[in-house]
Design a protein around this motif. Structure first.
Motif, PDB file in Angstrom:
ATOM      1  N   TRP A   1       0.725  -1.257   0.006  1.00  0.00           N
ATOM      2  CA  TRP A   1      -0.079   0.014   0.219  1.00  0.00           C
ATOM      3  C   TRP A   1       1.105   1.140   0.082  1.00  0.00           C
ATOM      4  CZ3 TRP A   1      -4.096  -0.862  -2.229  1.00  0.00           C
ATOM      5  CH2 TRP A   1      -4.752  -2.062  -2.000  1.00  0.00           C
TER       6      TRP A   1
ATOM      7  N   TYR B   1       1.611   1.484  -3.828  1.00  0.00           N
ATOM      8  CA  TYR B   1       0.324   1.684  -4.725  1.00  0.00           C
ATOM      9  C   TYR B   1       0.012   3.425  -4.163  1.00  0.00           C
ATOM     10  CZ  TYR B   1      -0.031  -2.850  -6.294  1.00  0.00           C
ATOM     11  OH  TYR B   1       0.095  -3.996  -7.069  1.00  0.00           O
TER      12      TYR B   1
ATOM     13  N   ILE C   1      -2.641   4.874  -6.783  1.00  0.00           N
ATOM     14  CA  ILE C   1      -3.391   3.661  -7.098  1.00  0.00           C
ATOM     15  C   ILE C   1      -4.383   3.171  -5.642  1.00  0.00           C
ATOM     16  CG2 ILE C   1      -3.600   1.112  -7.622  1.00  0.00           C
ATOM     17  CD1 ILE C   1      -0.873   1.633  -9.239  1.00  0.00           C
ATOM     18  N   ALA C   2      -5.638   3.339  -5.669  1.00  0.00           N
ATOM     19  CA  ALA C   2      -6.518   3.100  -4.563  1.00  0.00           C
ATOM     20  C   ALA C   2      -6.663   1.637  -4.500  1.00  0.00           C
ATOM     21  CB  ALA C   2      -7.787   3.920  -4.480  1.00  0.00           C
ATOM     22  N   LYS C   3      -7.098   1.122  -3.270  1.00  0.00           N
ATOM     23  CA  LYS C   3      -7.485  -0.302  -3.006  1.00  0.00           C
ATOM     24  C   LYS C   3      -8.910  -0.576  -4.126  1.00  0.00           C
ATOM     25  CE  LYS C   3      -8.787  -3.517   0.674  1.00  0.00           C
ATOM     26  NZ  LYS C   3      -8.956  -3.485   2.161  1.00  0.00           N
ATOM     27  N   GLY C   4      -8.650  -1.691  -4.687  1.00  0.00           N
ATOM     28  CA  GLY C   4      -9.775  -2.069  -5.563  1.00  0.00           C
ATOM     29  C   GLY C   4      -9.790  -1.495  -7.044  1.00  0.00           C
ATOM     30  N   GLU C   5      -8.592  -0.551  -7.324  1.00  0.00           N
ATOM     31  CA  GLU C   5      -8.605  -0.487  -8.671  1.00  0.00           C
ATOM     32  C   GLU C   5      -7.553  -1.195  -9.213  1.00  0.00           C
ATOM     33  OE1 GLU C   5      -8.616   4.409  -8.709  1.00  0.00           O
ATOM     34  OE2 GLU C   5      -6.672   3.841  -7.844  1.00  0.00           O
ATOM     35  N   LYS C   6      -8.273  -2.443  -9.850  1.00  0.00           N
ATOM     36  CA  LYS C   6      -7.599  -3.591 -10.392  1.00  0.00           C
ATOM     37  C   LYS C   6      -6.791  -3.389 -11.703  1.00  0.00           C
ATOM     38  CE  LYS C   6     -10.750  -7.057  -7.719  1.00  0.00           C
ATOM     39  NZ  LYS C   6     -11.699  -8.037  -8.160  1.00  0.00           N
ATOM     40  N   ASP C   7      -7.294  -2.636 -12.723  1.00  0.00           N
ATOM     41  CA  ASP C   7      -6.665  -2.380 -13.768  1.00  0.00           C
ATOM     42  C   ASP C   7      -5.404  -1.467 -13.612  1.00  0.00           C
ATOM     43  OD1 ASP C   7      -8.906  -3.511 -14.999  1.00  0.00           O
ATOM     44  OD2 ASP C   7      -9.857  -1.473 -15.737  1.00  0.00           O
ATOM     45  N   LYS C   8      -5.371  -0.585 -12.574  1.00  0.00           N
ATOM     46  CA  LYS C   8      -4.347   0.242 -12.410  1.00  0.00           C
ATOM     47  C   LYS C   8      -3.142  -0.843 -11.642  1.00  0.00           C
ATOM     48  CE  LYS C   8      -6.204   4.827 -11.795  1.00  0.00           C
ATOM     49  NZ  LYS C   8      -6.185   5.836 -11.136  1.00  0.00           N
ATOM     50  N   MET C   9      -3.567  -1.705 -10.844  1.00  0.00           N
ATOM     51  CA  MET C   9      -2.633  -2.681  -9.971  1.00  0.00           C
ATOM     52  C   MET C   9      -2.370  -3.449 -10.955  1.00  0.00           C
ATOM     53  SD  MET C   9      -4.709  -3.496  -6.893  1.00  0.00           S
ATOM     54  CE  MET C   9      -5.199  -2.451  -5.418  1.00  0.00           C
TER      55      MET C   9
END
Length: 245
Positions: A120, A123, A128-136
């Motif tokens: 975290w 990110y 990149i926030a929690k749950g932003e799967k595309d960015k992750m």
């Protein structure tokens, strides 16, 4: 270069302790590199120095594959395509398994706490926030581009070797990273590649008796990229040391 290291190792005096410490303490996992080439002679010299790492009964179990230019780019294309395919269809992940457990099957404290802090923290720096799967996924994808480093290293080990050879390998790789710092270069050791051995091993021409240990990016750090401002903390010596008098 000393052609007879055994004659000088005992008597050699390290005059500049600060430089040795600086090479170790300035090592970090660089996640953005410049395209500046690294000379083959420099890479070879780093590997020569690193080969002085200790190993059980001096078996020196390491095998190194250096990827540059077209070979590097072709591997990047293959693994990036596989990584994207898994993201589109997670069931494909079962086809890509690492040959040894790098991480534990079950995470416990304090290790899970440090892992979360690391993830975290990185990110968060990148927005990149929690749950932003595309960015992750996109950030994880950069692993498979060697974070744009011009040099990729792949390390293999003969499967016949024991688990202790992974200890030897860790010391060898640390030597590479420290020797790289001494030459103004940076690195990023990468276990992210481990699940893609079925793609990587044939590409690099590894034998059927070899397994993938991990990869590493090597090059000149992009000092202007904000990701390289991310440096992980270390617990104090008192937290992991037990003094027995």
């Amino acid at each position: 270069m000393n052609d007879q290291p055994g004659t000088a190792q005992v008597s050699t005096v390290v005059q500049d302790m600060a430089s040795v410490d600086a090479a170790i303490e300035s090592r970090f996992s660089c996640r953005a590199f410049l395209p500046t080439p690294v000379a083959r002679d420099t890479i070879a010299d780093i590997l020569r120095v690193a080969s002085r790492a200790p190993s059980g009964t001096n078996c020196q179990p390491w095998k190194v594959y250096v990827l540059q230019g077209a070979s590097r780019d072709a591997l990047v294309g293959k693994v990036c395509a596989a990584h994207d395919a898994i993201y589109a269809d997670p069931s494909l992940a079962a086809s890509y398994k690492e040959e040894y457990d790098y991480y534990p099957e079950k995470w416990v404290s304090p290790y899970i706490d440090r892992r979360r802090e690391n993830g975290w923290g990185l990110y968060g720096l990148l927005g990149i926030a929690k749950g932003e799967k595309d960015k992750m996924h996109a950030q994880h994808h950069r692993n498979f581009r060697f974070f744009d480093a011009p040099v990729g290293l792949m390390f293999t080990l003969d499967r016949v070797m024991g688990r202790g050879s992974l200890v030897d390998y860790g010391m060898f790789m640390e030597n590479i990273m420290v020797a790289a710092r001494a030459r103004g270069l940076h690195t990023c050791p990468q276990a992210a590649w481990n699940g893609f051995g079925r793609i990587i091993l044939p590409h690099i021409g590894a034998g059927e008796d070899e397994m993938l240990v991990c990869g590493m990016a090597l090059g000149h750090a992009d000092e202007s990229h904000k990701v390289n401002a991310f440096h992980t903390p270390r617990v104090p010596v008192e937290a992991f040391t037990h003094w027995l008098d």
